[in-house]
Design a protein around this motif. Structure first.
Motif, PDB file in Angstrom:
ATOM      1  N   PHE A 242       0.871  -1.184   0.000  1.00 18.89           N
ATOM      2  CA  PHE A 242       0.000   0.000   0.000  1.00 18.89           C
ATOM      3  C   PHE A 242       0.904   1.229   0.000  1.00 18.89           C
ATOM      4  O   PHE A 242       1.912   1.257   0.694  1.00 18.89           O
ATOM      5  CB  PHE A 242      -0.858   0.055   1.271  1.00 18.89           C
ATOM      6  N   ARG A 248      -5.135   1.133   0.916  1.00 20.57           N
ATOM      7  CA  ARG A 248      -5.549  -0.047   1.687  1.00 20.57           C
ATOM      8  C   ARG A 248      -7.067  -0.091   1.849  1.00 20.57           C
ATOM      9  O   ARG A 248      -7.690  -1.137   1.637  1.00 20.57           O
ATOM     10  CB  ARG A 248      -4.860  -0.014   3.056  1.00 20.57           C
ATOM     11  N   MET A 267      -2.447  -7.813  -0.878  1.00 18.29           N
ATOM     12  CA  MET A 267      -3.123  -6.910   0.067  1.00 18.29           C
ATOM     13  C   MET A 267      -3.955  -7.716   1.055  1.00 18.29           C
ATOM     14  O   MET A 267      -3.906  -7.481   2.275  1.00 18.29           O
ATOM     15  CB  MET A 267      -4.025  -5.931  -0.691  1.00 18.29           C
ATOM     16  N   ASP A 271      -3.202  -8.112   5.101  1.00 15.71           N
ATOM     17  CA  ASP A 271      -4.205  -7.745   6.117  1.00 15.71           C
ATOM     18  C   ASP A 271      -4.559  -8.938   6.997  1.00 15.71           C
ATOM     19  O   ASP A 271      -4.746  -8.802   8.209  1.00 15.71           O
ATOM     20  CB  ASP A 271      -5.460  -7.189   5.438  1.00 15.71           C
TER      21      ASP A 271
END
Ligand code: ZN
Length: 298
Positions: A242, A248, A267, A271
């Motif tokens: 990001f 994000r 991504m 996370d």
């Protein structure tokens, strides 16, 4: 456009190299690329507890954010990115994570090319010395990826062993380090370092406290860093998975990424990892993430 911006990033690095008058250093002789076994200095760092230091390795003003969202919704917007380097101090040695913009910019007027205006207050060397560390004492170097704003000051820690994901190494040196042309020139400082390629994840000090993990998509061998701090708890440094908090939140992928699907998967994986660990996420270019940090996280 995608190709154009990829060239733009590389072109900026080459332009900076040229304008700084850095002499072309000869590349190593034609020899196979062995995985060199590092011999970290055995002298103790005096560090008893893992430390994470954020270093200011540049500022990048973006005059048009269009490049940073393939959805096309950021055209005409501007932003100011921090460019951070990181010093990880471990009882067994020091690791530098990312090296910012070229050191030749330190104390100079800002430099503009295309959408980027870059500047640097202090070199990595100056910031290490201010902490009582000689650059030659740094055992390890790793960069999240090979774009100009993450590799600019590699030449300042030539004695470190470069820990590199095999896919990024292959991306940087498609013809090997002995090859010629743009890549060989751009990355000549790397070509002269001892290096250890890896695949999958790398447990840097063998105790699970500092782990480099692959997050491909921005570049083929892009990686992020997990640091298990005693007091702060787990921290994840994003690299360029990001660029901004909005990247994000909205899942925005730069147009110049090498693989958009892989970027989105990285991504999600990043996370999920943060959630599983209960980790603090630091987006390396995001002022809102960087500005509140203390000098040292422990
Ligand atoms: Zn970047």
């Amino acid at each position: 456009m995608k190709l154009g911006w990829t060239i733009g990033l590389a072109g900026l690095a080459l332009t900076l190299a040229a304008c700084g008058g850095s002499q072309d250093t000869p590349l190593p002789a034609n020899e196979p690329a062995p995985a060199l076994t590092p011999e970290p200095e055995t002298e103790t760092s005096g560090i008893e507890q893992l430390e994470l230091h954020a270093l200011d390795c540049g500022t990048i003003e973006i005059s048009n954010l269009d490049d940073f969202s393939s959805a096309g919704d950021w055209a005409g917007e501007t932003d100011i990115f921090k460019d951070t380097c990181w010093l990880i101090r471990h009882p067994e040695g020091d690791l530098i994570w990312d090296t910012g913009v070229p050191g030749m910019l330190a104390g100079q007027p800002s430099f503009t090319q295309d959408i980027y205006t870059v500047s640097l207050e202090q070199t990595l060397t100056a910031q290490l010395r201010a902490r009582g560390i000689r650059p030659a004492e740094i055992e390890y170097l790793a960069v999240s990826h090979s774009h100009f704003d993450h590799v600019g000051q590699v030449d300042q820690i030539p004695d470190a062993t470069w820990l590199v994901h095999q896919a990024e190494y292959d991306f940087m040196f498609p013809e090997g380090v002995e090859g010629e042309g743009e890549a060989a020139t751009q990355f000549s400082a790397f070509a002269q370092m001892a290096f250890e390629p890896f695949v999958g994840e790398l447990d840097v000090f063998g105790d699970g406290s500092v782990i480099i993990f692959p997050t491909p998509g921005h570049t083929p061998g892009h990686t992020s860093l997990q640091v298990m701090l005693e007091e702060t708890g787990p921290v994840l440094l994003s690299g360029d998975v990001f660029h901004r908090r909005e990247s994000r939140e909205l899942r925005r992928v730069p147009r110049f990424n090498t693989d958009e699907a892989a970027s989105l998967a990285s991504m999600d994986a990043f996370d999920a990892r943060a959630t599983q660990l209960g980790a603090k996420i630091i987006i390396q270019h995001e002022p809102e993430d960087i500005d509140p940090l203390p000098d040292v996280l422990r």
